[in-house]
Design a protein around this motif. Structure first.
Motif, PDB file in Angstrom:
ATOM      1  N   ASN A 177      15.677  -0.849 -10.244  1.00  0.00           N
ATOM      2  CA  ASN A 177      16.348   0.307  -9.642  1.00  0.00           C
ATOM      3  C   ASN A 177      15.381   1.142  -8.812  1.00  0.00           C
ATOM      4  OD1 ASN A 177      18.776  -0.378 -10.800  1.00  0.00           O
ATOM      5  ND2 ASN A 177      18.635   1.110 -12.460  1.00  0.00           N
ATOM      6  N   TYR A 178      14.176   1.357  -9.352  1.00  0.00           N
ATOM      7  CA  TYR A 178      13.187   2.146  -8.615  1.00  0.00           C
ATOM      8  C   TYR A 178      12.876   1.474  -7.276  1.00  0.00           C
ATOM      9  CZ  TYR A 178       9.025   4.539  -7.106  1.00  0.00           C
ATOM     10  OH  TYR A 178       8.123   5.239  -6.335  1.00  0.00           O
ATOM     11  N   LEU A 179      12.617   0.172  -7.308  1.00  0.00           N
ATOM     12  CA  LEU A 179      12.266  -0.551  -6.085  1.00  0.00           C
ATOM     13  C   LEU A 179      13.409  -0.529  -5.078  1.00  0.00           C
ATOM     14  CD1 LEU A 179      10.411  -3.583  -7.691  1.00  0.00           C
ATOM     15  CD2 LEU A 179       9.365  -1.723  -6.372  1.00  0.00           C
ATOM     16  N   ASN A 180      14.637  -0.710  -5.547  1.00  0.00           N
ATOM     17  CA  ASN A 180      15.789  -0.658  -4.637  1.00  0.00           C
ATOM     18  C   ASN A 180      15.923   0.723  -4.007  1.00  0.00           C
ATOM     19  OD1 ASN A 180      16.710  -3.302  -4.808  1.00  0.00           O
ATOM     20  ND2 ASN A 180      17.930  -2.913  -6.621  1.00  0.00           N
ATOM     21  N   ASN A 181      15.733   1.754  -4.814  1.00  0.00           N
ATOM     22  CA  ASN A 181      15.799   3.118  -4.286  1.00  0.00           C
ATOM     23  C   ASN A 181      14.677   3.371  -3.283  1.00  0.00           C
ATOM     24  OD1 ASN A 181      18.057   3.815  -5.814  1.00  0.00           O
ATOM     25  ND2 ASN A 181      16.835   4.507  -7.539  1.00  0.00           N
ATOM     26  N   TRP A 182      13.493   2.825  -3.580  1.00  0.00           N
ATOM     27  CA  TRP A 182      12.351   2.993  -2.678  1.00  0.00           C
ATOM     28  C   TRP A 182      12.659   2.346  -1.329  1.00  0.00           C
ATOM     29  CZ3 TRP A 182       8.793  -0.444  -0.375  1.00  0.00           C
ATOM     30  CH2 TRP A 182       7.667   0.168   0.187  1.00  0.00           C
ATOM     31  N   ILE A 183      13.198   1.136  -1.340  1.00  0.00           N
ATOM     32  CA  ILE A 183      13.536   0.443  -0.098  1.00  0.00           C
ATOM     33  C   ILE A 183      14.589   1.240   0.682  1.00  0.00           C
ATOM     34  CG2 ILE A 183      14.622  -1.621   0.878  1.00  0.00           C
ATOM     35  CD1 ILE A 183      13.349  -3.201  -1.455  1.00  0.00           C
ATOM     36  N   THR A 184      15.607   1.754  -0.015  1.00  0.00           N
ATOM     37  CA  THR A 184      16.646   2.543   0.645  1.00  0.00           C
ATOM     38  C   THR A 184      16.059   3.773   1.334  1.00  0.00           C
ATOM     39  OG1 THR A 184      18.361   1.835  -0.920  1.00  0.00           O
ATOM     40  CG2 THR A 184      18.759   3.887   0.272  1.00  0.00           C
ATOM     41  N   ASN A 226       0.826  -1.210   0.000  1.00  0.00           N
ATOM     42  CA  ASN A 226       0.000   0.000   0.000  1.00  0.00           C
ATOM     43  C   ASN A 226       0.861   1.261   0.000  1.00  0.00           C
ATOM     44  OD1 ASN A 226      -3.096  -0.394   0.270  1.00  0.00           O
ATOM     45  ND2 ASN A 226      -2.260  -1.985   1.592  1.00  0.00           N
ATOM     46  N   GLU A 227       1.951   1.220   0.763  1.00  0.00           N
ATOM     47  CA  GLU A 227       2.851   2.374   0.819  1.00  0.00           C
ATOM     48  C   GLU A 227       3.544   2.595  -0.523  1.00  0.00           C
ATOM     49  OE1 GLU A 227       4.852   5.495   3.126  1.00  0.00           O
ATOM     50  OE2 GLU A 227       3.000   4.333   3.316  1.00  0.00           O
ATOM     51  N   LEU A 228       3.960   1.503  -1.168  1.00  0.00           N
ATOM     52  CA  LEU A 228       4.606   1.608  -2.477  1.00  0.00           C
ATOM     53  C   LEU A 228       3.645   2.200  -3.502  1.00  0.00           C
ATOM     54  CD1 LEU A 228       6.887   1.049  -4.500  1.00  0.00           C
ATOM     55  CD2 LEU A 228       6.075  -1.327  -4.633  1.00  0.00           C
ATOM     56  N   ALA A 257      17.298 -16.833  -7.904  1.00  0.00           N
ATOM     57  CA  ALA A 257      17.892 -15.683  -8.579  1.00  0.00           C
ATOM     58  C   ALA A 257      18.352 -16.014 -10.001  1.00  0.00           C
ATOM     59  CB  ALA A 257      19.066 -15.149  -7.767  1.00  0.00           C
ATOM     60  N   LYS A 258      18.415 -17.309 -10.330  1.00  0.00           N
ATOM     61  CA  LYS A 258      18.762 -17.704 -11.701  1.00  0.00           C
ATOM     62  C   LYS A 258      17.615 -17.436 -12.672  1.00  0.00           C
ATOM     63  CE  LYS A 258      21.772 -21.497 -10.155  1.00  0.00           C
ATOM     64  NZ  LYS A 258      21.894 -22.985 -10.081  1.00  0.00           N
ATOM     65  N   VAL A 259      16.401 -17.390 -12.147  1.00  0.00           N
ATOM     66  CA  VAL A 259      15.241 -17.290 -13.038  1.00  0.00           C
ATOM     67  C   VAL A 259      14.338 -16.101 -12.728  1.00  0.00           C
ATOM     68  CG1 VAL A 259      15.162 -19.744 -13.619  1.00  0.00           C
ATOM     69  CG2 VAL A 259      14.011 -18.943 -11.553  1.00  0.00           C
ATOM     70  N   ALA A 260      14.648 -15.362 -11.670  1.00  0.00           N
ATOM     71  CA  ALA A 260      13.826 -14.202 -11.313  1.00  0.00           C
ATOM     72  C   ALA A 260      14.720 -13.096 -10.791  1.00  0.00           C
ATOM     73  CB  ALA A 260      12.785 -14.583 -10.260  1.00  0.00           C
ATOM     74  N   GLY A 261      14.199 -11.876 -10.799  1.00  0.00           N
ATOM     75  CA  GLY A 261      14.927 -10.744 -10.259  1.00  0.00           C
ATOM     76  C   GLY A 261      14.514 -10.480  -8.820  1.00  0.00           C
ATOM     77  N   PHE A 262      15.440  -9.950  -8.016  1.00  0.00           N
ATOM     78  CA  PHE A 262      15.149  -9.662  -6.613  1.00  0.00           C
ATOM     79  C   PHE A 262      15.677  -8.288  -6.229  1.00  0.00           C
ATOM     80  CE2 PHE A 262      14.904 -14.241  -6.700  1.00  0.00           C
ATOM     81  CZ  PHE A 262      13.850 -14.522  -5.840  1.00  0.00           C
ATOM     82  N   THR A 263      14.910  -7.607  -5.393  1.00  0.00           N
ATOM     83  CA  THR A 263      15.355  -6.327  -4.866  1.00  0.00           C
ATOM     84  C   THR A 263      16.389  -6.549  -3.772  1.00  0.00           C
ATOM     85  OG1 THR A 263      13.686  -6.283  -3.105  1.00  0.00           O
ATOM     86  CG2 THR A 263      13.070  -5.359  -5.266  1.00  0.00           C
ATOM     87  N   GLN A 264      16.932  -5.461  -3.267  1.00  0.00           N
ATOM     88  CA  GLN A 264      17.762  -5.559  -2.077  1.00  0.00           C
ATOM     89  C   GLN A 264      16.890  -6.063  -0.929  1.00  0.00           C
ATOM     90  OE1 GLN A 264      18.462  -1.989   0.428  1.00  0.00           O
ATOM     91  NE2 GLN A 264      18.073  -0.836  -1.464  1.00  0.00           N
TER      92      GLN A 264
END
Length: 265
Positions: free
Chosen positions: A239-246, A71-73, A114-121
């Motif tokens: 990148n957006y999601l990683n920046n959002w988490i940071t 919801n916050e995102l 991680a071999k088949v999907a992307g992950f955020t920090q």
């Protein structure tokens, strides 16, 4: 070179440059652009992992740590949130089939995934612990006590715990159950002796079900980060999601979420 040939060469070079810009722009088209254009963020979640993602019986909606984060995102993106039901064994297929834009459901980041999907920090840390009936507290006091003949360990098919059980236990009987059935339900019913789950989930389980207890092992196994899962190859969205988490970590938002949902951790 005469003037006509110079002019034709200049036009050709300009056309190639224009096409190059168009190609680069097309390659940079991201899921983020589509989310902003459509005004909807589609989040896949399992609803079977309290207090991270759980079904609210009263509303038939979703509640939990990651639901608040979703919801916050959506709020920060300025779009509407749309929660999509997901299953552990088909999370990656759901991403590939464009059923949702990301998964927010306490997904453990493993090197195989991680071999088949992307992950955020990472935004959380999990560790695996065993859970048994409190009546069996004298029977199970260590990991070694579990891996014996006559002991049945139940896990939900497709979860990280299903995979881990094969590594942890070579003698005990392994029992896989299909979602929506869950490993702890097998233990409660007496159809299994032990289940394994995250430290976070275990803390919530023993609060909701006094009949259960966390086996007092020396320590959690397979400590691992929890991340949001996305499709591979979309660096702009990642990148957006990683920046959002940071940013949210620096603002203390995740600390507040942890206090709200994970106090028993």
């Amino acid at each position: 070179m005469n003037m006509h040939k110079k002019l034709m060469l200049a036009i050709a070079m300009a056309s190639m440059a224009f096409l190059g810009i168009r190609t680069a722009t097309a390659q940079e088209t991201s899921r983020l652009d589509k989310i902003l254009e459509d005004g909807v963020l589609r989040v896949g979640t399992t609803g079977d992992f309290p207090p991270i993602s759980a079904r609210d019986i009263a509303t038939q909606g979703y509640v939990g740590h990651d639901i608040d984060a979703a919801n916050e995102l959506a709020k920060d993106l300025g779009v509407k949130l749309e929660l999509a039901p997901a299953e552990w064994k088909t999370l990656i297929n759901g991403i590939a089939a464009d059923k949702y834009d990301l998964v927010m459901s306490g997904v453990s980041l493993s090197l195989d995934r991680a071999k088949v999907a992307g992950f955020t920090q990472p935004y959380l840390e999990f560790g695996t612990v065993p859970v048994a009936r409190k009546a069996d507290s004298e029977k199970f006091k260590s990991w070694e006590d579990i891996d014996k003949d006559g002991v049945t360990v139940a896990t939900t098919l497709g979860t990280v715990f299903d995979t881990q059980s094969k590594d942890y236990f070579k003698t005990a009987t392994l029992k896989q159950v299909e979602a929506p059935a869950l490993g702890f339900q097998e233990v409660l019913s007496g159809r299994a002796d032990v289940t394994i789950t995250s430290n976070v989930d275990a803390a919530a389980l023993v609060q909701r079900y006094p009949e259960l207890s966390i086996v007092p092992v020396d320590g959690a196994r397979s400590k691992r980060p929890a991340s949001f899962m996305v499709a591979q190859g979309d660096q702009i969205w990642l990148n957006y999601l990683n920046n959002w988490i940071t940013v949210k970590k620096m603002q203390g938002y995740f600390e507040q979420l942890d206090k709200k949902w994970l106090q028993a951790k």
